[in-house]
Design a protein around this motif. Structure first.
Motif, PDB file in Angstrom:
ATOM      1  N   ARG A  72       0.832  -1.202   0.000  1.00  0.00           N
ATOM      2  CA  ARG A  72       0.000   0.000   0.000  1.00  0.00           C
ATOM      3  C   ARG A  72       0.871   1.259   0.000  1.00  0.00           C
ATOM      4  NH1 ARG A  72      -2.633  -0.226   4.896  1.00  0.00           N
ATOM      5  NH2 ARG A  72      -3.559  -2.149   4.171  1.00  0.00           N
ATOM      6  N   LEU A  73       1.899   1.290   0.833  1.00  0.00           N
ATOM      7  CA  LEU A  73       2.778   2.454   0.882  1.00  0.00           C
ATOM      8  C   LEU A  73       3.622   2.580  -0.384  1.00  0.00           C
ATOM      9  CD1 LEU A  73       3.890   2.359   4.612  1.00  0.00           C
ATOM     10  CD2 LEU A  73       2.646   4.189   3.475  1.00  0.00           C
ATOM     11  N   ALA A  76       1.354   3.985  -3.111  1.00  0.00           N
ATOM     12  CA  ALA A  76       1.088   5.408  -2.887  1.00  0.00           C
ATOM     13  C   ALA A  76       2.298   6.257  -3.275  1.00  0.00           C
ATOM     14  CB  ALA A  76       0.716   5.657  -1.427  1.00  0.00           C
ATOM     15  N   THR A  77       3.489   5.798  -2.907  1.00  0.00           N
ATOM     16  CA  THR A  77       4.711   6.521  -3.262  1.00  0.00           C
ATOM     17  C   THR A  77       4.916   6.533  -4.765  1.00  0.00           C
ATOM     18  OG1 THR A  77       5.700   5.864  -1.156  1.00  0.00           O
ATOM     19  CG2 THR A  77       7.202   6.634  -2.875  1.00  0.00           C
ATOM     20  N   ALA A  79       2.616   6.177  -7.074  1.00  0.00           N
ATOM     21  CA  ALA A  79       1.578   7.003  -7.702  1.00  0.00           C
ATOM     22  C   ALA A  79       1.920   8.486  -7.593  1.00  0.00           C
ATOM     23  CB  ALA A  79       0.226   6.724  -7.051  1.00  0.00           C
ATOM     24  N   LEU A  80       2.421   8.895  -6.435  1.00  0.00           N
ATOM     25  CA  LEU A  80       2.771  10.306  -6.258  1.00  0.00           C
ATOM     26  C   LEU A  80       3.948  10.700  -7.146  1.00  0.00           C
ATOM     27  CD1 LEU A  80       2.084  12.875  -4.731  1.00  0.00           C
ATOM     28  CD2 LEU A  80       3.743  12.185  -3.011  1.00  0.00           C
ATOM     29  N   ALA A 120       7.653   7.513   3.917  1.00  0.00           N
ATOM     30  CA  ALA A 120       7.067   6.190   3.670  1.00  0.00           C
ATOM     31  C   ALA A 120       7.729   5.131   4.544  1.00  0.00           C
ATOM     32  CB  ALA A 120       7.197   5.815   2.196  1.00  0.00           C
TER      33      ALA A 120
END
Length: 141
Positions: A72-73, A76-77, A79-80, A120
């Motif tokens: 999940r992390l 997210a990283t 994607a950013l 993260a």
């Protein structure tokens, strides 16, 4: 240096001790082991130690929870950081924007990842410790 056994200091006789004025001396019971200490279920701990199927399932659930957190992390990283080039492509004026002679796009792509990776990693560490505490609480209760 350890004194020989025959030179041990004598303890005062409790009957001859005097309490300070207004107070009474209390006797204290000294016990080698407190029998009331931790009587949690030993079954789960034994199953973990003996690596039974139940113990393996408990450990597998802990590993899966930590893997979900890591994925999940990481997503997210990714994607950013992956959205930055798309942002520059969609808004070319933002890509060419410069502050003090330095392009903002280079600063975002060259500097932003480091604090993001540290954040993260910290978030993962906190979540992994929480999963481990929950695991220990589940096993002990």
């Amino acid at each position: 240096m350890i004194p020989p056994d025959d030179d041990r200091a004598e303890l005062p006789d409790p009957d001859t001790l005097e309490a300070p004025p207004g107070r009474r001396l209390r006797r204290v019971k000294v016990v080698l082991a407190d029998r009331r200490a931790h009587r949690g279920p030993i079954r789960q701990i034994t199953e973990l130690e003996e690596q039974t199927s139940v113990g393996e399932a408990l450990v597998r659930n802990l590993i899966r929870a930590q893997l979900r957190t890591a994925l999940r992390l990481a997503l997210a990283t990714l994607a950013l950081l992956g959205s930055l080039p798309v942002l520059f492509w969609l808004f070319p004026a933002f890509a060419t924007l410069s502050v003090g002679g330095i392009r903002v796009s280079w600063v975002l792509l060259g500097v932003l990842p480091f604090p993001l990776f540290i954040a993260a990693g910290y978030a993962y560490s906190v979540q992994a410790e929480r999963h481990e505490r929950d695991f220990v609480d589940m096993v002990e209760n």
